[in-house]
Design an enzyme around this catalytic site. Structure first.
Site, PDB file in Angstrom:
ATOM      1  N   SER A  51       0.978  18.485  -1.390  1.00 47.07           N
ATOM      2  CA  SER A  51      -0.438  18.197  -1.285  1.00 47.07           C
ATOM      3  C   SER A  51      -0.899  19.700  -1.354  1.00 47.07           C
ATOM      4  O   SER A  51      -0.177  20.756  -0.994  1.00 47.07           O
ATOM      5  CB  SER A  51      -0.697  17.620  -0.241  1.00 47.07           C
ATOM      6  OG  SER A  51      -2.027  17.676   0.362  1.00 47.07           O
ATOM      7  N   TYR A  55       1.185  15.577   8.894  1.00 42.19           N
ATOM      8  CA  TYR A  55       0.977  15.558   7.481  1.00 42.19           C
ATOM      9  C   TYR A  55       1.234  17.052   6.887  1.00 42.19           C
ATOM     10  O   TYR A  55       2.108  17.160   5.799  1.00 42.19           O
ATOM     11  CB  TYR A  55      -0.303  14.914   6.874  1.00 42.19           C
ATOM     12  CG  TYR A  55      -0.564  14.702   5.299  1.00 42.19           C
ATOM     13  CD1 TYR A  55       0.010  13.498   4.952  1.00 42.19           C
ATOM     14  CD2 TYR A  55      -1.008  15.681   4.640  1.00 42.19           C
ATOM     15  CE1 TYR A  55      -0.280  13.321   3.536  1.00 42.19           C
ATOM     16  CE2 TYR A  55      -1.294  15.493   3.408  1.00 42.19           C
ATOM     17  CZ  TYR A  55      -1.178  14.168   2.574  1.00 42.19           C
ATOM     18  OH  TYR A  55      -1.150  14.063   1.471  1.00 42.19           O
TER      19      TYR A  55
HETATM   20  P1  NAD Z   1      -1.090   5.436  -1.765  1.00 47.88           P
HETATM   21  O1  NAD Z   1      -1.246   4.907  -0.114  1.00 47.88           O
HETATM   22  O2  NAD Z   1      -1.892   4.739  -2.975  1.00 47.88           O
HETATM   23  O3  NAD Z   1       0.649   5.227  -2.033  1.00 47.88           O
HETATM   24  C1  NAD Z   1       1.598   5.482  -1.409  1.00 47.88           C
HETATM   25  C2  NAD Z   1       2.854   4.975  -1.852  1.00 47.88           C
HETATM   26  O4  NAD Z   1       3.757   4.973  -1.059  1.00 47.88           O
HETATM   27  C3  NAD Z   1       2.481   3.296  -2.154  1.00 47.88           C
HETATM   28  O5  NAD Z   1       3.219   2.801  -3.203  1.00 47.88           O
HETATM   29  C4  NAD Z   1       3.301   2.785  -0.787  1.00 47.88           C
HETATM   30  O6  NAD Z   1       3.785   1.418  -0.846  1.00 47.88           O
HETATM   31  C5  NAD Z   1       4.493   3.581  -0.859  1.00 47.88           C
HETATM   32  N1  NAD Z   1       5.015   3.963   0.850  1.00 47.88           N
HETATM   33  C6  NAD Z   1       4.263   4.048   1.843  1.00 47.88           C
HETATM   34  N2  NAD Z   1       5.348   4.084   2.849  1.00 47.88           N
HETATM   35  C7  NAD Z   1       6.670   3.615   2.229  1.00 47.88           C
HETATM   36  C8  NAD Z   1       7.840   3.757   2.722  1.00 47.88           C
HETATM   37  N3  NAD Z   1       7.828   3.729   4.115  1.00 47.88           N
HETATM   38  N4  NAD Z   1       8.930   3.324   1.879  1.00 47.88           N
HETATM   39  C9  NAD Z   1       8.438   3.329   0.452  1.00 47.88           C
HETATM   40  N5  NAD Z   1       7.268   3.287   0.143  1.00 47.88           N
HETATM   41  C10 NAD Z   1       6.283   3.712   0.592  1.00 47.88           C
HETATM   42  O7  NAD Z   1      -1.334   6.893  -1.651  1.00 47.88           O
HETATM   43  P2  NAD Z   1      -1.430   8.114  -2.685  1.00 47.88           P
HETATM   44  O8  NAD Z   1      -2.627   8.821  -2.313  1.00 47.88           O
HETATM   45  O9  NAD Z   1      -0.978   7.763  -4.151  1.00 47.88           O
HETATM   46  O10 NAD Z   1      -0.019   9.116  -2.165  1.00 47.88           O
HETATM   47  C11 NAD Z   1       1.125   9.279  -2.962  1.00 47.88           C
HETATM   48  C12 NAD Z   1       1.514  10.667  -2.509  1.00 47.88           C
HETATM   49  O11 NAD Z   1       0.357  11.554  -2.875  1.00 47.88           O
HETATM   50  C13 NAD Z   1       1.598  10.835  -1.181  1.00 47.88           C
HETATM   51  O12 NAD Z   1       2.913  11.715  -0.760  1.00 47.88           O
HETATM   52  C14 NAD Z   1       0.464  11.728  -0.563  1.00 47.88           C
HETATM   53  O13 NAD Z   1       0.748  12.503   0.732  1.00 47.88           O
HETATM   54  C15 NAD Z   1       0.197  12.423  -1.819  1.00 47.88           C
HETATM   55  N6  NAD Z   1      -1.163  12.990  -1.888  1.00 47.88           N
HETATM   56  C16 NAD Z   1      -2.200  12.218  -1.818  1.00 47.88           C
HETATM   57  C17 NAD Z   1      -3.428  12.809  -1.911  1.00 47.88           C
HETATM   58  C18 NAD Z   1      -4.740  12.018  -2.180  1.00 47.88           C
HETATM   59  O14 NAD Z   1      -5.936  12.479  -2.145  1.00 47.88           O
HETATM   60  N7  NAD Z   1      -4.593  10.664  -2.247  1.00 47.88           N
HETATM   61  C19 NAD Z   1      -3.713  14.212  -2.139  1.00 47.88           C
HETATM   62  C20 NAD Z   1      -2.569  14.978  -2.362  1.00 47.88           C
HETATM   63  C21 NAD Z   1      -1.346  14.506  -1.787  1.00 47.88           C
END
Ligand code: NAD
Length: 260
Positions: free
Chosen positions: A142, A155
């Site tokens: 991130s 985080y």
């Molecule tokens: P999201 O909530 O849409 O997806 C998260 C995914 O992780 C889902 O498929 C969920 O089922 C899965 N998950 C959660 N806990 C779990 C567990 N214990 N075991 C297995 N699967 C699990 O979120 P996202 O925004 O797509 O996030 C994905 C990644 O991107 C994360 O690592 C997040 O930190 C990172 N990220 C997101 C953003 C943003 O703005 N959305 C920005 C930077 C980084």
């Protein structure tokens, strides 16, 4: 470009993980999906791209389940060629109010899971291509792997740790065909971020549109969300021959967030 390869993407039932899984499938890679919630919808979407898809519901906070998932993938497809460590959760609170069990969960899912999946994927990657090694490990960190924000201690610690793990993994395998790099998105409009928009809307009595504008305006100079499709394209680049010597980078796609 990736026909005959297998990609395992953790947390790929929604959001960024699903976007990356689709982009890799569009290049011909077979896919192992993981994550909670509906897996059948994402599975059908990816099957429609003409590749083989399977799903394992491992809870990424549990090392034994990660081991079972990696064994399942190896048995189903022979080997994991591309590992995308993407599963992640968020919890927002000041340090003195941060529930210790939420700290443990964020560190386990956002950081330790990547260590476990990586250590289990590496031996087969290093043995690939007649012992020369071929593999791609992509850690979805991130912009919070590069800079901090208040109330996100677990985080930010996990994501900085994930960038560190990326560099060490890249260095340890630098003379092989196995690369490791991190992707550092700014705001991406997924369920994880919608929760933060909803919290802002409720706290400040704003509409969804007003809260979204405020959220972007606080951090992201482009005032635009990065999309899962854009992040998928970056993952495809990391898997391409042009990226053979891209090792240990933390590449932000953040609308200028970290440039400030
Ligand atoms: P999201 O909530 O849409 O997806 C998260 C995914 O992780 C889902 O498929 C969920 O089922 C899965 N998950 C959660 N806990 C779990 C567990 N214990 N075991 C297995 N699967 C699990 O979120 P996202 O925004 O797509 O996030 C994905 C990644 O991107 C994360 O690592 C997040 O930190 C990172 N990220 C997101 C953003 C943003 O703005 N959305 C920005 C930077 C980084």
């Amino acid at each position: 470009m990736l026909k005959g390869k297998t990609a395992l993407v953790t947390g790929s039932t929604s959001g960024i993980g699903l976007g990356i899984a689709k982009a890799l499938a569009q290049q011909g890679a077979n896919i192992v999906l993981n994550g909670f919630g509906d897996a059948q919808g994402p599975k059908r979407e990816i099957e429609a791209l003409g590749v083989e898809v399977d799903y394992h519901g491992a809870d990424m906070s549990l090392p034994a389940e990660i081991e079972a998932m990696m064994a399942f993938a190896a048995q189903r497809f022979g080997r994991v060629d591309i590992l995308v460590n993407n599963a992640g959760i968020q919890h927002v609170a000041r340090v003195e109010h941060f529930p210790p069990e939420r700290w443990d969960a964020v560190i386990a899912i956002n950081l330790s899971s990547a260590f476990h999946a990586t250590r289990l994927a590496l031996p087969a990657m290093l043995a690939a291509d007649a012992g020369k090694g071929w593999g791609r490990i992509i850690n979805v960190a991130s912009v919070h792997g590069l800079v901090a924000s208040a109330e996100k201690s677990a985080y930010v610690a996990a994501k900085h740790g994930l960038v560190g793990l990326t560099k060490v993994t890249a260095l340890e395998n630098a003379t092989t065909g196995v690369t490791c790099n991190a992707i550092c998105p700014g705001w991406v409009l997924t369920p994880l971020v919608q929760k933060q928009v909803d919290a802002k809307a409720q706290a400040l009595n704003l509409s969804n549109a007003e809260a979204t504008k405020l959220l972007l305006g606080e951090k992201e100079p482009s005032l635009q969300f990065t999309t899962p499709e854009e992040l998928g394209a970056l993952a495809v680049f990391f898997c391409s021959p042009a990226a053979d010597n891209v090792r240990g980078v933390a590449w932000n796609m953040d609308g200028g967030w970290a440039a400030q």
